[in-house]
Design a protein around this motif. Structure first.
Motif, PDB file in Angstrom:
ATOM      1  N   GLY A 170      25.093  94.395   3.830  1.00  0.00           N
ATOM      2  CA  GLY A 170      25.338  93.030   2.858  1.00  0.00           C
ATOM      3  C   GLY A 170      25.389  93.482   1.748  1.00  0.00           C
ATOM      4  N   GLY A 171      24.882  94.464   1.144  1.00  0.00           N
ATOM      5  CA  GLY A 171      24.312  94.825  -0.050  1.00  0.00           C
ATOM      6  C   GLY A 171      25.852  95.247  -0.134  1.00  0.00           C
ATOM      7  N   GLY A 172      26.504  95.358  -0.285  1.00  0.00           N
ATOM      8  CA  GLY A 172      27.752  96.485  -0.774  1.00  0.00           C
ATOM      9  C   GLY A 172      28.466  95.565  -0.906  1.00  0.00           C
ATOM     10  N   GLY A 189      28.445 106.946  -9.740  1.00  0.00           N
ATOM     11  CA  GLY A 189      28.953 107.118  -8.378  1.00  0.00           C
ATOM     12  C   GLY A 189      28.080 106.276  -7.685  1.00  0.00           C
ATOM     13  N   MET A 190      28.639 105.459  -6.539  1.00  0.00           N
ATOM     14  CA  MET A 190      28.091 104.612  -5.243  1.00  0.00           C
ATOM     15  C   MET A 190      28.427 106.057  -4.041  1.00  0.00           C
ATOM     16  N   TYR A 191      28.099 105.018  -3.148  1.00  0.00           N
ATOM     17  CA  TYR A 191      27.454 105.347  -1.608  1.00  0.00           C
ATOM     18  C   TYR A 191      27.329 104.183  -0.876  1.00  0.00           C
ATOM     19  N   LEU A 192      28.591 104.065  -0.019  1.00  0.00           N
ATOM     20  CA  LEU A 192      28.389 102.792   0.790  1.00  0.00           C
ATOM     21  C   LEU A 192      28.175 102.736   2.568  1.00  0.00           C
ATOM     22  N   ALA A 193      27.142 102.930   2.974  1.00  0.00           N
ATOM     23  CA  ALA A 193      26.551 102.637   4.005  1.00  0.00           C
ATOM     24  C   ALA A 193      27.094 101.851   5.406  1.00  0.00           C
ATOM     25  N   ASN A 194      28.068 101.559   5.944  1.00  0.00           N
ATOM     26  CA  ASN A 194      28.854 100.268   6.655  1.00  0.00           C
ATOM     27  C   ASN A 194      29.136  99.185   5.805  1.00  0.00           C
ATOM     28  N   ALA A 195      29.051  99.005   4.504  1.00  0.00           N
ATOM     29  CA  ALA A 195      28.801  98.472   3.774  1.00  0.00           C
ATOM     30  C   ALA A 195      30.190  96.665   3.668  1.00  0.00           C
ATOM     31  N   THR A 196      29.368  96.023   3.179  1.00  0.00           N
ATOM     32  CA  THR A 196      30.291  94.880   2.139  1.00  0.00           C
ATOM     33  C   THR A 196      31.171  95.568   1.628  1.00  0.00           C
ATOM     34  N   TYR A 197      33.286  94.316   1.581  1.00  0.00           N
ATOM     35  CA  TYR A 197      33.687  94.929  -0.083  1.00  0.00           C
ATOM     36  C   TYR A 197      34.215  93.527  -0.456  1.00  0.00           C
ATOM     37  N   ASP A 198      34.804  92.549   0.439  1.00  0.00           N
ATOM     38  CA  ASP A 198      35.635  92.227   0.806  1.00  0.00           C
ATOM     39  C   ASP A 198      35.107  90.172   1.063  1.00  0.00           C
ATOM     40  N   MET A 199      34.621  89.385   0.162  1.00  0.00           N
ATOM     41  CA  MET A 199      34.225  88.302  -0.131  1.00  0.00           C
ATOM     42  C   MET A 199      34.964  87.771   0.965  1.00  0.00           C
ATOM     43  N   MET A 220      33.764  81.750  -4.640  1.00  0.00           N
ATOM     44  CA  MET A 220      33.673  82.896  -3.789  1.00  0.00           C
ATOM     45  C   MET A 220      34.442  83.882  -4.379  1.00  0.00           C
ATOM     46  N   LEU A 221      36.663  83.297  -4.631  1.00  0.00           N
ATOM     47  CA  LEU A 221      36.778  84.295  -4.706  1.00  0.00           C
ATOM     48  C   LEU A 221      36.748  84.599  -6.111  1.00  0.00           C
ATOM     49  N   ALA A 222      36.181  83.716  -7.225  1.00  0.00           N
ATOM     50  CA  ALA A 222      35.968  84.358  -8.828  1.00  0.00           C
ATOM     51  C   ALA A 222      35.403  85.455  -9.130  1.00  0.00           C
ATOM     52  N   THR A 223      33.888  86.029  -7.572  1.00  0.00           N
ATOM     53  CA  THR A 223      33.825  86.883  -7.757  1.00  0.00           C
ATOM     54  C   THR A 223      33.776  88.168  -6.423  1.00  0.00           C
ATOM     55  N   ASN A 224      34.908  87.647  -5.847  1.00  0.00           N
ATOM     56  CA  ASN A 224      35.263  88.920  -4.874  1.00  0.00           C
ATOM     57  C   ASN A 224      35.404  90.189  -5.523  1.00  0.00           C
ATOM     58  N   VAL A 249      31.440  94.702   9.368  1.00  0.00           N
ATOM     59  CA  VAL A 249      31.973  94.847   9.111  1.00  0.00           C
ATOM     60  C   VAL A 249      32.893  95.814   9.436  1.00  0.00           C
ATOM     61  N   PRO A 250      35.023  95.149   9.387  1.00  0.00           N
ATOM     62  CA  PRO A 250      35.681  96.396   9.793  1.00  0.00           C
ATOM     63  C   PRO A 250      35.708  97.153   8.906  1.00  0.00           C
ATOM     64  N   PRO A 251      36.289  98.728   8.849  1.00  0.00           N
ATOM     65  CA  PRO A 251      36.149  99.101   7.591  1.00  0.00           C
ATOM     66  C   PRO A 251      37.713  98.714   7.145  1.00  0.00           C
ATOM     67  N   ASP A 252      38.375  98.373   7.891  1.00  0.00           N
ATOM     68  CA  ASP A 252      39.510  98.180   7.057  1.00  0.00           C
ATOM     69  C   ASP A 252      39.863  96.855   5.936  1.00  0.00           C
ATOM     70  N   ARG A 253      38.736  96.137   6.084  1.00  0.00           N
ATOM     71  CA  ARG A 253      38.903  95.210   5.750  1.00  0.00           C
ATOM     72  C   ARG A 253      37.784  95.285   4.692  1.00  0.00           C
ATOM     73  N   HIS A 254      37.121  96.410   4.569  1.00  0.00           N
ATOM     74  CA  HIS A 254      35.975  96.710   3.426  1.00  0.00           C
ATOM     75  C   HIS A 254      35.642  98.512   3.132  1.00  0.00           C
ATOM     76  N   GLY A 255      35.185  98.809   3.443  1.00  0.00           N
ATOM     77  CA  GLY A 255      34.530 100.114   2.941  1.00  0.00           C
ATOM     78  C   GLY A 255      35.800 101.301   2.542  1.00  0.00           C
ATOM     79  N   VAL A 256      36.909 100.843   3.413  1.00  0.00           N
ATOM     80  CA  VAL A 256      38.209 101.934   4.104  1.00  0.00           C
ATOM     81  C   VAL A 256      39.062 101.294   2.754  1.00  0.00           C
ATOM     82  N   ALA A 257      38.791  99.918   2.762  1.00  0.00           N
ATOM     83  CA  ALA A 257      40.221  99.365   2.180  1.00  0.00           C
ATOM     84  C   ALA A 257      39.510  99.635   0.653  1.00  0.00           C
ATOM     85  N   LEU A 258      38.390  99.429  -0.212  1.00  0.00           N
ATOM     86  CA  LEU A 258      38.114  99.777  -0.815  1.00  0.00           C
ATOM     87  C   LEU A 258      38.342 100.906  -1.231  1.00  0.00           C
ATOM     88  N   ALA A 259      38.622 102.072  -0.442  1.00  0.00           N
ATOM     89  CA  ALA A 259      38.886 103.469  -0.367  1.00  0.00           C
ATOM     90  C   ALA A 259      40.082 103.905  -0.820  1.00  0.00           C
TER      91      ALA A 259
END
Length: 298
Positions: A170-172, A189-199, A220-224, A249-259
């Motif tokens: 959740g720190g992501g 740079g930054m390192y995400l480990a199972n980290a959240t992204y899409d609020m 929430m949307l204003a700072t997503n 933390v499904p990667p397709d909505r979070h880390g992988v979506a960001l990537a």
């Protein structure tokens, strides 16, 4: 721009991380007991707004001395690992590793989940900092305010030449928002480990989230972080460690979506999968340092 996908087993790159006039990195291991401020401050003087510090410690790997100091930054409790080699007030630039604790954790995560990695950074002369960020509040205003205050504090105490960021779980969200908005000085740079992204995904699935934003979807949307323009990731460097078995933390909505969003404009995007679900693999500690080392010369 490079974009790479890695298999489950990480590649081990043998590099020496030189931290000096322009940069610094960290990883470490700490005892969890923090005493009141030691009467002898040795090479590390009392920090502004210092609350307490442990007795002088040495890193597990490098056997180098450092101080674990708790400070209050505008009321936000923060723990800082200060290598004896990198005291405040130097004219040369230092590297800083910023840690973002998981939801439900706090600033003491530097002594817990991040312990080993933090001392590895200390071995390389980096200062390591883990604010409380207002608690487990994702990207709500208290957390953003705490980030702003922490950035001002660290910049006032040290001359920061480079900053690297690390988040688990959740720190992501706060980390990626802070990176996208350049809220941390000298980002490299930054390192995400199972980290959240899409609020927005978390807001809809986790009943703990809406009250943090006053049950206001618009707040929430204003700072997503997921709502930031793609240009926010121009020149960014990131590594995403994720698992397709992670249902929290499904990667397709979070880390992988960001990537995927960042890749067309970023300087380096790395995605590496593992099969441990939402458990953060232990190898990410050393891999984080190796990854950051590779970004020091670019």
């Amino acid at each position: 721009m490079t974009a790479t996908e890695h298999p489950t087993t990480p590649l081990v790159r043998r590099r020496t991380v030189i931290i000096g006039a322009a940069a610094g990195l960290v990883t470490g291991a700490l005892s969890t007991t923090v005493a009141f401020a030691a009467p002898v401050y040795s090479p590390v003087p009392k920090l502004p707004y210092e609350i307490s510090r442990a007795d002088t410690r040495t890193t597990r790997r490098g056997k180098l001395p450092y101080e674990a100091v708790d400070v209050s930054i505008a009321g936000d409790r923060t723990r800082i690992f200060v290598p004896h080699a990198t005291p405040p007030g130097q004219k040369t630039s230092v590297g800083v590793l910023w840690l973002y604790h998981a939801n439900g954790s706090d600033y003491t995560s530097i002594d817990g989940a991040y312990k080993y990695g933090a001392e590895l950074a200390v071995d390389r002369g980096a200062v390591v900092v883990c604010p409380n960020y207002g608690g487990s509040l994702w990207t709500s205003q208290p957390s953003l305010t705490a980030q702003v205050n922490a950035s001002k504090y660290m910049s006032a105490v040290w001359k920061i030449g480079v900053s690297f960021l690390r988040a688990n779980s959740g720190g992501g969200s706060l980390m990626t928002y802070a990176y996208g908005r350049r809220m941390v000085p000298a980002l490299r740079g930054m390192y995400l480990a199972n980290a959240t992204y899409d609020m927005e995904d978390l807001y809809d699935r986790d009943p703990r989230v809406p009250p943090v934003y006053g049950n206001s979807r618009s707040a929430m949307l204003a700072t997503n972080p997921a709502a930031l323009p793609q240009s926010s990731w121009s020149g960014a460097r990131m590594k995403v460690v994720a698992s397709q078995l992670d249902v929290l933390v499904p990667p397709d909505r979070h880390g992988v979506a960001l990537a995927n969003r960042a890749r067309p404009v970023a300087s380096d995007v790395i995605v590496q999968y593992h099969n441990e679900g939402h458990t953060v693999p232990g190898w990410t500690q050393e891999d984080m340092i190796t990854t950051f080392a590779g970004w020091l010369d670019v």
